[in-house]
Scaffold this active site. Structure first.
Site, PDB file in Angstrom:
ATOM      1  N   GLY A  10     -32.031  17.017  50.104  1.00 15.40           N
ATOM      2  CA  GLY A  10     -31.052  16.545  49.297  1.00 15.40           C
ATOM      3  C   GLY A  10     -30.021  15.422  50.128  1.00 15.40           C
ATOM      4  N   VAL A  15     -23.187  16.123  48.859  1.00 12.55           N
ATOM      5  CA  VAL A  15     -23.190  16.935  49.817  1.00 12.55           C
ATOM      6  C   VAL A  15     -24.044  16.764  51.131  1.00 12.55           C
ATOM      7  N   LEU A 105     -26.992  26.279  49.274  1.00 11.28           N
ATOM      8  CA  LEU A 105     -26.217  26.107  48.506  1.00 11.28           C
ATOM      9  C   LEU A 105     -26.045  26.447  47.056  1.00 11.28           C
ATOM     10  N   SER A 107     -23.073  27.940  43.809  1.00 10.24           N
ATOM     11  CA  SER A 107     -22.041  27.312  43.124  1.00 10.24           C
ATOM     12  C   SER A 107     -21.125  28.514  42.814  1.00 10.24           C
ATOM     13  N   SER A 108     -20.051  28.099  42.563  1.00 11.93           N
ATOM     14  CA  SER A 108     -18.986  29.074  41.657  1.00 11.93           C
ATOM     15  C   SER A 108     -19.238  29.582  40.653  1.00 11.93           C
ATOM     16  N   CYS A 109     -20.051  28.832  39.690  1.00 11.62           N
ATOM     17  CA  CYS A 109     -20.352  29.225  38.283  1.00 11.62           C
ATOM     18  C   CYS A 109     -21.284  30.484  38.302  1.00 11.62           C
ATOM     19  N   TYR A 136     -28.185  27.301  34.716  1.00 18.53           N
ATOM     20  CA  TYR A 136     -27.841  26.774  36.159  1.00 18.53           C
ATOM     21  C   TYR A 136     -27.332  27.849  37.169  1.00 18.53           C
ATOM     22  N   LYS A 140     -29.120  29.578  40.512  1.00 23.78           N
ATOM     23  CA  LYS A 140     -28.276  29.637  41.717  1.00 23.78           C
ATOM     24  C   LYS A 140     -28.027  31.147  42.213  1.00 23.78           C
ATOM     25  N   THR A 164     -17.055  25.618  45.408  1.00 25.56           N
ATOM     26  CA  THR A 164     -16.345  25.639  44.258  1.00 25.56           C
ATOM     27  C   THR A 164     -16.414  23.997  43.715  1.00 25.56           C
ATOM     28  N   HIS A 179     -19.486  15.307  36.977  1.00 29.30           N
ATOM     29  CA  HIS A 179     -18.468  16.429  36.863  1.00 29.30           C
ATOM     30  C   HIS A 179     -17.187  15.524  36.759  1.00 29.30           C
ATOM     31  N   ARG A 187     -13.229   6.454  34.428  1.00 26.17           N
ATOM     32  CA  ARG A 187     -12.703   6.276  32.931  1.00 26.17           C
ATOM     33  C   ARG A 187     -11.278   5.495  33.275  1.00 26.17           C
ATOM     34  N   TRP A 202     -11.895  15.141  28.093  1.00 26.53           N
ATOM     35  CA  TRP A 202     -12.485  16.080  27.188  1.00 26.53           C
ATOM     36  C   TRP A 202     -11.707  17.442  27.101  1.00 26.53           C
TER      37      TRP A 202
HETATM   38  N1  NDP Z   1     -20.765  18.670  42.950  1.00 26.78           N
HETATM   39  C1  NDP Z   1     -20.254  19.629  42.809  1.00 26.78           C
HETATM   40  O1  NDP Z   1     -19.198  19.901  42.233  1.00 26.78           O
HETATM   41  C2  NDP Z   1     -20.969  20.958  43.283  1.00 26.78           C
HETATM   42  C3  NDP Z   1     -22.288  21.091  43.865  1.00 26.78           C
HETATM   43  N2  NDP Z   1     -22.705  22.075  44.097  1.00 26.78           N
HETATM   44  C4  NDP Z   1     -24.343  22.559  44.959  1.00 26.78           C
HETATM   45  O2  NDP Z   1     -24.191  21.392  45.968  1.00 26.78           O
HETATM   46  C5  NDP Z   1     -25.550  20.999  46.172  1.00 26.78           C
HETATM   47  C6  NDP Z   1     -25.483  19.497  46.193  1.00 26.78           C
HETATM   48  O3  NDP Z   1     -24.795  18.907  45.242  1.00 26.78           O
HETATM   49  P1  NDP Z   1     -24.385  17.517  45.220  1.00 26.78           P
HETATM   50  O4  NDP Z   1     -24.471  16.834  46.551  1.00 26.78           O
HETATM   51  O5  NDP Z   1     -23.200  17.309  44.132  1.00 26.78           O
HETATM   52  O6  NDP Z   1     -25.713  16.834  44.003  1.00 26.78           O
HETATM   53  P2  NDP Z   1     -26.448  15.370  44.107  1.00 26.78           P
HETATM   54  O7  NDP Z   1     -26.902  15.283  42.750  1.00 26.78           O
HETATM   55  O8  NDP Z   1     -25.262  14.425  44.488  1.00 26.78           O
HETATM   56  O9  NDP Z   1     -27.347  15.691  45.063  1.00 26.78           O
HETATM   57  C7  NDP Z   1     -28.705  16.378  44.907  1.00 26.78           C
HETATM   58  C8  NDP Z   1     -29.674  15.580  45.806  1.00 26.78           C
HETATM   59  O10 NDP Z   1     -31.008  16.542  45.585  1.00 26.78           O
HETATM   60  C9  NDP Z   1     -31.955  15.538  45.315  1.00 26.78           C
HETATM   61  N3  NDP Z   1     -32.838  16.297  44.412  1.00 26.78           N
HETATM   62  C10 NDP Z   1     -32.664  16.693  42.895  1.00 26.78           C
HETATM   63  N4  NDP Z   1     -33.845  17.033  42.538  1.00 26.78           N
HETATM   64  C11 NDP Z   1     -34.736  16.814  43.545  1.00 26.78           C
HETATM   65  C12 NDP Z   1     -36.191  17.102  43.545  1.00 26.78           C
HETATM   66  N5  NDP Z   1     -36.780  17.903  42.606  1.00 26.78           N
HETATM   67  N6  NDP Z   1     -36.748  17.005  44.914  1.00 26.78           N
HETATM   68  C13 NDP Z   1     -36.105  16.320  46.046  1.00 26.78           C
HETATM   69  N7  NDP Z   1     -34.727  16.129  45.981  1.00 26.78           N
HETATM   70  C14 NDP Z   1     -34.223  16.115  44.763  1.00 26.78           C
HETATM   71  C15 NDP Z   1     -31.130  14.479  44.514  1.00 26.78           C
HETATM   72  O11 NDP Z   1     -31.891  13.466  44.835  1.00 26.78           O
HETATM   73  P3  NDP Z   1     -32.023  12.197  43.441  1.00 26.78           P
HETATM   74  O12 NDP Z   1     -30.786  11.882  43.148  1.00 26.78           O
HETATM   75  O13 NDP Z   1     -32.813  10.920  44.069  1.00 26.78           O
HETATM   76  O14 NDP Z   1     -32.836  12.868  42.467  1.00 26.78           O
HETATM   77  C16 NDP Z   1     -30.063  14.359  45.300  1.00 26.78           C
HETATM   78  O15 NDP Z   1     -30.113  13.751  46.598  1.00 26.78           O
HETATM   79  C17 NDP Z   1     -26.370  21.581  45.162  1.00 26.78           C
HETATM   80  O16 NDP Z   1     -27.121  22.697  45.237  1.00 26.78           O
HETATM   81  C18 NDP Z   1     -25.142  21.937  43.987  1.00 26.78           C
HETATM   82  O17 NDP Z   1     -25.966  22.908  42.995  1.00 26.78           O
HETATM   83  C19 NDP Z   1     -22.218  23.680  44.100  1.00 26.78           C
HETATM   84  C20 NDP Z   1     -20.943  23.473  43.573  1.00 26.78           C
HETATM   85  C21 NDP Z   1     -20.220  22.185  42.827  1.00 26.78           C
HETATM   86  C1  F7E Z   2     -19.223  22.691  39.532  1.00 25.36           C
HETATM   87  C2  F7E Z   2     -19.277  23.082  38.195  1.00 25.36           C
HETATM   88  O1  F7E Z   2     -19.481  22.181  37.441  1.00 25.36           O
HETATM   89  C3  F7E Z   2     -19.606  22.349  36.129  1.00 25.36           C
HETATM   90  O2  F7E Z   2     -18.691  23.469  35.443  1.00 25.36           O
HETATM   91  P1  F7E Z   2     -17.254  22.639  35.241  1.00 25.36           P
HETATM   92  O3  F7E Z   2     -16.304  22.815  36.125  1.00 25.36           O
HETATM   93  O4  F7E Z   2     -16.910  23.270  33.736  1.00 25.36           O
HETATM   94  O5  F7E Z   2     -17.335  21.175  35.277  1.00 25.36           O
HETATM   95  P2  F7E Z   2     -16.771  19.897  34.908  1.00 25.36           P
HETATM   96  O6  F7E Z   2     -16.485  19.255  36.375  1.00 25.36           O
HETATM   97  O7  F7E Z   2     -17.881  19.089  34.070  1.00 25.36           O
HETATM   98  O8  F7E Z   2     -15.601  20.200  33.716  1.00 25.36           O
HETATM   99  C4  F7E Z   2     -14.566  20.743  34.086  1.00 25.36           C
HETATM  100  C5  F7E Z   2     -13.468  20.830  33.032  1.00 25.36           C
HETATM  101  O9  F7E Z   2     -13.275  19.221  33.069  1.00 25.36           O
HETATM  102  C6  F7E Z   2     -13.165  18.672  31.445  1.00 25.36           C
HETATM  103  N1  F7E Z   2     -13.105  17.286  31.675  1.00 25.36           N
HETATM  104  C7  F7E Z   2     -11.955  16.710  30.949  1.00 25.36           C
HETATM  105  N2  F7E Z   2     -12.699  15.313  30.938  1.00 25.36           N
HETATM  106  C8  F7E Z   2     -14.027  15.379  31.199  1.00 25.36           C
HETATM  107  C9  F7E Z   2     -14.952  14.494  31.605  1.00 25.36           C
HETATM  108  O10 F7E Z   2     -14.812  13.281  31.270  1.00 25.36           O
HETATM  109  N3  F7E Z   2     -16.362  14.791  32.269  1.00 25.36           N
HETATM  110  C10 F7E Z   2     -16.341  15.993  32.637  1.00 25.36           C
HETATM  111  N4  F7E Z   2     -17.530  16.379  33.278  1.00 25.36           N
HETATM  112  N5  F7E Z   2     -15.460  17.331  32.300  1.00 25.36           N
HETATM  113  C11 F7E Z   2     -14.200  16.693  31.845  1.00 25.36           C
HETATM  114  C12 F7E Z   2     -13.996  19.728  30.917  1.00 25.36           C
HETATM  115  O11 F7E Z   2     -14.012  20.010  29.491  1.00 25.36           O
HETATM  116  C13 F7E Z   2     -13.998  21.240  31.885  1.00 25.36           C
HETATM  117  O12 F7E Z   2     -12.894  22.040  31.150  1.00 25.36           O
HETATM  118  C14 F7E Z   2     -21.311  23.151  35.702  1.00 25.36           C
HETATM  119  O13 F7E Z   2     -21.992  22.364  36.374  1.00 25.36           O
HETATM  120  C15 F7E Z   2     -20.978  24.157  36.697  1.00 25.36           C
HETATM  121  O14 F7E Z   2     -22.382  24.634  36.743  1.00 25.36           O
HETATM  122  C16 F7E Z   2     -20.548  23.854  38.251  1.00 25.36           C
HETATM  123  O15 F7E Z   2     -21.194  24.394  39.003  1.00 25.36           O
END
Ligand code: NDP
Ligand code: F7E
Length: 318
Positions: A10, A15, A105, A107-109, A136, A140, A164, A179, A187, A202
């Site tokens: 990834g 990340v 990795l 997730s906090s969910c 999801y 995890k 988180t 997210h 926006r 939202w």
């Molecule tokens: N972002 C967040 O707020 C949070 C993220 N995490 C965790 O952190 C980690 C990274 O997240 P983040 O960097 O945000 O996510 P991204 O979507 O930015 O990165 C995920 C990467 O995984 C690759 N990928 C997805 N599916 C496949 C597959 N089938 N085969 C090979 N590669 C694949 C994607 O490639 P491509 O885009 O080309 O498909 C991408 O490069 C994940 O485990 C996520 O669950 C945990 C909590 C919060």
């Molecule tokens: C990392 C975490 O991320 C997700 O959980 P989440 O924290 O609920 O994610 P979120 O960032 O999408 O929303 C946070 C809050 O924000 C509000 N909100 C307002 N306006 C927008 C908006 O425009 N977009 C989004 N996405 N949310 C919005 C939204 O309504 C909510 O109350 C899951 O993937 C979970 O699996 C996970 O791991």
């Protein structure tokens, strides 16, 4: 001595790319990568062939199907299937090719919707999950249990960190599937460009979220990865092996939106679309386990949002 060969799965994601930057800054290792189009990690045979040929010394699993509340709520089958397959294939192929060290990795969910706040690692599996991202979260939790099970049965050192909500350079800015922070950065920026009178956000604005800059997450990931076995095992248990990673500080979505309005220079009205889900009311992580190991977050939300907004604007120019 040959440098350690680390497979960062990834690596092109938010990340994964931050972890590559961190490893490159530290030096002393060879970084192995494959893009999604080069190696689909849901394809078990392809993953096993890759590990048999490349033989990494260590794996950092930052590949996953990732998205915000709307994406999770809209594509539950894709989120549970793809994430289960990615982690099962990578963990099993690592074991069968004798990779001793892996960092997963999560997730906090993973924690119950109404877990006592801040959420300690031992809150896992003590209650009902948040419906909007349960598939999801189940995937995890399975990832944590995969690592723990291979450690117990085969003596592996497969570790799990629970981030988180993350944000920063390389984020996903998709208007619907992203997210909250990247969605609002985009926006508000578009509203300023269009001189729009209002921005719609939202939900109710009352949920609380904790936000960690991705460079902090990358530093914490490498920190946990490099902990010696004795230290790691002294702070975890064989069936409670995961470590929370966060700032230990949260804010309401309303406060977040007001901060992003200020960072972007938006002067108009904020309105709330309560037809959209709020999700979990609060999910503040207890970060004392990681703090006792010697790591704390350094990038505050205001500084981090300025950096993330600059990164967003650069992404427009790219
Ligand atoms: N972002 C967040 O707020 C949070 C993220 N995490 C965790 O952190 C980690 C990274 O997240 P983040 O960097 O945000 O996510 P991204 O979507 O930015 O990165 C995920 C990467 O995984 C690759 N990928 C997805 N599916 C496949 C597959 N089938 N085969 C090979 N590669 C694949 C994607 O490639 P491509 O885009 O080309 O498909 C991408 O490069 C994940 O485990 C996520 O669950 C945990 C909590 C919060
Ligand atoms: C990392 C975490 O991320 C997700 O959980 P989440 O924290 O609920 O994610 P979120 O960032 O999408 O929303 C946070 C809050 O924000 C509000 N909100 C307002 N306006 C927008 C908006 O425009 N977009 C989004 N996405 N949310 C919005 C939204 O309504 C909510 O109350 C899951 O993937 C979970 O699996 C996970 O791991």
């Amino acid at each position: 001595m040959k440098p350690e060969r680390i497979f960062v799965a990834g690596h092109r994601g938010m990340v994964g790319s931050a972890i590559v930057r961190r490893l490159q800054a530290e030096g002393g290792c060879e970084i192995l990568t494959r893009a999604h189009h080069e190696l689909d990690l849901t394809d078990q045979a392809a993953v096993h062939r890759f590990f048999q040929v490349e033989r990494p010394d260590r794996v950092i699993l930052a590949a996953a199907r990732v998205g915000g509340i709307h994406a999770n709520n809209t594509y539950p089958a894709e989120f549970i299937y793809q994430n289960l397959m990615i982690e099962a294939n990578v963990v099993h192929a690592a074991h069968t090719t004798d990779v001793q060290h892996l960092l997963f990795l999560g997730s906090s969910c993973i924690y119950p919707r109404l877990a006592p706040q801040p959420m300690r690692e031992d809150a896992l599996l003590t209650g009902t999950l948040e419906a909007t991202n349960e598939p999801y979260a189940i995937a995890k939790i399975a990832g944590i249990k995969l690592c723990e099970s291979y450690n117990r049965q085969y003596g592996r050192d497969y570790r799990s960190v629970m981030p988180t909500n993350l944000y920063g350079p390389g984020d996903n800015y998709h208007p619907e599937n992203s997210h909250v922070i990247p969605a609002l950065l985009r926006r508000f920026h578009e509203a300023v460009q269009a001189d729009a009178p209002e921005v719609v956000i939202w939900g109710s604005g009352t949920p609380m979220r904790e936000f960690l800059h991705v460079d902090d997450m990358a530093e914490a990931s490498v920190f946990v990865m490099r902990l010696d076995d004795a230290t790691y095992q002294a702070h975890t248990q064989p069936m409670l092996s995961h470590i929370n990673v966060g700032t230990g500080v949260d804010c309401t979505i309303r406060e977040l939106a007001e901060t992003i309005a200020r960072v972007s220079g938006f002067k108009g009205r904020l309105t709330w679309d309560t037809s959209k889900p709020d999700g979990t009311p609060r999910k503040l992580m207890d970060v004392s386990r990681l703090a006792s190991l010697g790591w704390r977050a350094r990038i505050g939300l205001d500084e981090g949002l300025h950096d993330a907004y600059a990164a967003f604007r650069r992404s427009l120019a790219a």
